[in-house]
Motif scaffolding. Structure first.
Motif, short mmCIF file in Angstrom:
data_model
loop_
_atom_site.label_atom_id
_atom_site.label_comp_id
_atom_site.label_asym_id
_atom_site.label_seq_id
_atom_site.Cartn_x
_atom_site.Cartn_y
_atom_site.Cartn_z
N ALA A 114 -12.67 -14.83 -39.10
CA ALA A 114 -12.88 -15.54 -37.62
C ALA A 114 -13.79 -14.61 -36.93
CB ALA A 114 -11.74 -15.71 -37.01
N MET A 115 -14.79 -15.18 -36.23
CA MET A 115 -15.47 -14.35 -35.05
C MET A 115 -15.28 -15.13 -33.81
SD MET A 115 -19.47 -12.95 -34.98
CE MET A 115 -18.94 -11.42 -35.81
N ARG A 116 -14.97 -14.80 -32.88
CA ARG A 116 -14.91 -15.35 -31.69
C ARG A 116 -16.05 -15.05 -30.80
NH1 ARG A 116 -10.08 -16.67 -28.93
NH2 ARG A 116 -9.28 -16.80 -30.85
N CYS A 117 -16.77 -16.12 -30.10
CA CYS A 117 -17.71 -15.98 -28.97
C CYS A 117 -17.29 -15.85 -27.63
CB CYS A 117 -18.75 -17.19 -29.17
SG CYS A 117 -19.59 -17.49 -30.61
N VAL A 118 -17.73 -15.00 -26.89
CA VAL A 118 -17.40 -14.54 -25.64
C VAL A 118 -18.49 -15.12 -24.69
CG1 VAL A 118 -16.66 -12.69 -24.01
CG2 VAL A 118 -16.11 -12.70 -26.47
N GLU A 119 -18.28 -15.90 -23.89
CA GLU A 119 -19.49 -16.42 -22.87
C GLU A 119 -19.67 -15.35 -21.84
OE1 GLU A 119 -21.18 -20.32 -20.81
OE2 GLU A 119 -19.59 -20.59 -21.44
N VAL A 120 -21.15 -14.88 -21.60
CA VAL A 120 -21.29 -14.20 -20.64
C VAL A 120 -22.14 -14.68 -19.66
CG1 VAL A 120 -20.55 -11.99 -21.65
CG2 VAL A 120 -22.86 -13.02 -21.96
N GLU A 121 -22.18 -14.12 -18.27
CA GLU A 121 -23.12 -14.79 -17.29
C GLU A 121 -24.28 -13.78 -17.12
OE1 GLU A 121 -23.00 -17.57 -15.84
OE2 GLU A 121 -20.94 -18.31 -16.79
N ALA A 122 -25.41 -14.24 -16.76
CA ALA A 122 -26.61 -13.46 -16.50
C ALA A 122 -26.74 -12.90 -15.23
CB ALA A 122 -27.86 -14.08 -16.97
N ARG A 123 -26.08 -13.58 -14.44
CA ARG A 123 -26.13 -13.34 -12.76
C ARG A 123 -27.42 -12.76 -12.40
NH1 ARG A 123 -21.12 -8.68 -13.02
NH2 ARG A 123 -19.70 -10.06 -13.98
N GLY A 124 -28.57 -13.54 -12.82
CA GLY A 124 -29.78 -13.79 -12.43
C GLY A 124 -30.60 -12.59 -13.13
N ARG A 125 -30.00 -11.97 -13.89
CA ARG A 125 -30.71 -10.92 -15.07
C ARG A 125 -31.42 -11.70 -16.09
NH1 ARG A 125 -28.69 -5.65 -14.87
NH2 ARG A 125 -29.81 -5.14 -16.98
N VAL A 126 -32.53 -11.14 -16.64
CA VAL A 126 -33.52 -11.86 -17.78
C VAL A 126 -32.87 -11.01 -18.99
CG1 VAL A 126 -35.46 -11.93 -19.00
CG2 VAL A 126 -35.36 -12.36 -16.72
N PHE A 127 -32.35 -11.51 -20.03
CA PHE A 127 -31.94 -11.03 -21.29
C PHE A 127 -32.93 -11.34 -22.39
CE2 PHE A 127 -29.79 -11.15 -25.54
CZ PHE A 127 -29.45 -9.61 -25.41
N TRP A 128 -33.32 -10.41 -23.09
CA TRP A 128 -34.13 -10.45 -24.23
C TRP A 128 -34.23 -9.22 -25.08
CZ3 TRP A 128 -35.64 -15.25 -25.98
CH2 TRP A 128 -36.63 -15.20 -27.03
N GLU A 129 -34.01 -9.42 -26.43
CA GLU A 129 -34.31 -8.28 -27.43
C GLU A 129 -35.57 -8.19 -27.69
OE1 GLU A 129 -32.81 -11.15 -28.32
OE2 GLU A 129 -30.79 -10.82 -28.97
N LEU A 130 -35.82 -6.83 -28.18
CA LEU A 130 -37.21 -6.36 -28.62
C LEU A 130 -37.29 -6.82 -30.30
CD1 LEU A 130 -39.33 -3.52 -27.57
CD2 LEU A 130 -39.63 -4.40 -30.09
N ASN A 131 -37.82 -8.05 -30.44
CA ASN A 131 -37.82 -8.16 -31.81
C ASN A 131 -39.33 -8.24 -32.53
OD1 ASN A 131 -35.23 -9.44 -32.37
ND2 ASN A 131 -35.97 -10.93 -30.37
N ASN A 132 -40.32 -8.51 -31.70
CA ASN A 132 -41.61 -8.49 -31.98
C ASN A 132 -42.45 -7.49 -31.08
OD1 ASN A 132 -41.60 -10.56 -34.56
ND2 ASN A 132 -40.73 -11.55 -32.70
N PRO A 133 -43.79 -7.04 -31.54
CA PRO A 133 -44.56 -6.32 -30.16
C PRO A 133 -44.74 -7.04 -29.17
CG PRO A 133 -45.37 -5.93 -32.59
CD PRO A 133 -44.27 -7.22 -32.89
N VAL A 134 -44.83 -8.49 -29.26
CA VAL A 134 -44.98 -9.28 -28.11
C VAL A 134 -43.94 -9.18 -27.15
CG1 VAL A 134 -44.17 -11.18 -29.05
CG2 VAL A 134 -45.90 -11.62 -27.48
#
Length: 262
Positions: A229-249
């Motif tokens: 089992a893996m549990r998901c934990v919902e989080v809030e951005a609080r106005g922040r942008v979230f993005w990972e660095l996956n590609n050069p773009v």
């Protein structure tokens, strides 16, 4: 309950070789991706230790240069979870919870990590957990734009009523084409952070790579394919942008978001 944070980083990324050492411009100047991720981890209160975990001497030298503790692993590790498991075993690390902060997520807010550790404290029966963030319209548009361009960007997650993980995909799921114009976006962005019990992390190494993990290239699917089992934990951005660095773009996207952080 004790917790440590490990930051797995590899140089030989298939999509973006040398990614951990890519420099990102922010209000505090230019810093490498791995340094910015380490600074996030170091800001989490109450953590017993933070280690960068790698098999590459260039990453080791860079990390030690900005003051990080580094643990070396073999080059046989196929993903960050395997790298964390090997580091725990070979270095004899002891903690109630092991947190895996992917080295490509410098926009991860500290409160995401706090919420994850708090959830592991509140749910002693849970073997592993990971944060999810409801997409806003702009993030959903980024997902869909990447898919149209043939790029693999962020990961999406679906979960049940008790927040149990049902599936993770690099496709945009669930399908949103029939949704109305009103109401929240039904897509959740999977945040590339994990928390494990040590026993669950040790078992991970004993499991073979399953067909879904191989197809999606998502390490967390190995837990689901083996009935853990893996549990998901919902989080809030609080106005922040979230993005990972996956590609050069993604460099421009992340640098723009860094400029907005006060």
């Amino acid at each position: 309950m004790s917790a440590i944070i490990l930051i797995p980083a590899r140089y030989a990324s298939t999509r973006y070789p040398g990614k951990p050492l890519v420099e990102l411009e922010g209000p505090d100047g230019r810093k490498s991706l791995i340094q910015r991720s380490w600074e996030v981890a170091m800001a989490v209160p109450g953590v017993a230790a933070v280690h960068v975990v790698t098999d590459d001497e260039r990453i080791r030298a860079a990390a030690e240069g900005f003051g990080a503790s580094v643990l070396m692993t073999s080059s046989a590790c196929r993903n960050g979870t395997e790298r964390c498991a090997e580091a725990v075993a070979t270095a004899g690390l002891e903690a109630d919870v092991i947190v895996n902060l992917q080295g490509d997520a410098p926009l991860t807010p500290v409160w995401f990590l706090e919420a994850l550790i708090d959830a592991m404290r509140a749910w002693p029966e849970v073997e592993a957990a990971t944060p999810v963030l409801r997409c806003d319209e702009a993030t959903l548009a980024n997902f869909l734009e990447d898919r149209r361009a043939g790029l693999v960007g962020g990961t999406t997650a679906v979960f049940g009523r008790q927040m149990q993980a049902l599936y993770f995909s690099k496709e945009v799921i669930p399908y949103t084409g029939s949704r109305g114009p009103d109401g929240p976006v039904p897509v959740f962005h999977h945040v590339g952070v994990y928390a494990y019990r040590p026993a669950a992390l040790a078992r991970y190494l004993s499991w073979p790579v399953g067909p879904l993990e191989a197809l999606e290239g998502l390490e967390q699917l190995r837990f689901l394919e083996n009935g853990a089992a893996m549990r998901c934990v919902e989080v809030e951005a609080r106005g922040r942008v979230f993005w990972e660095l996956n590609n050069p773009v993604d460099v421009a996207r992340i640098e723009a978001a860094l400029r907005e952080i006060q």
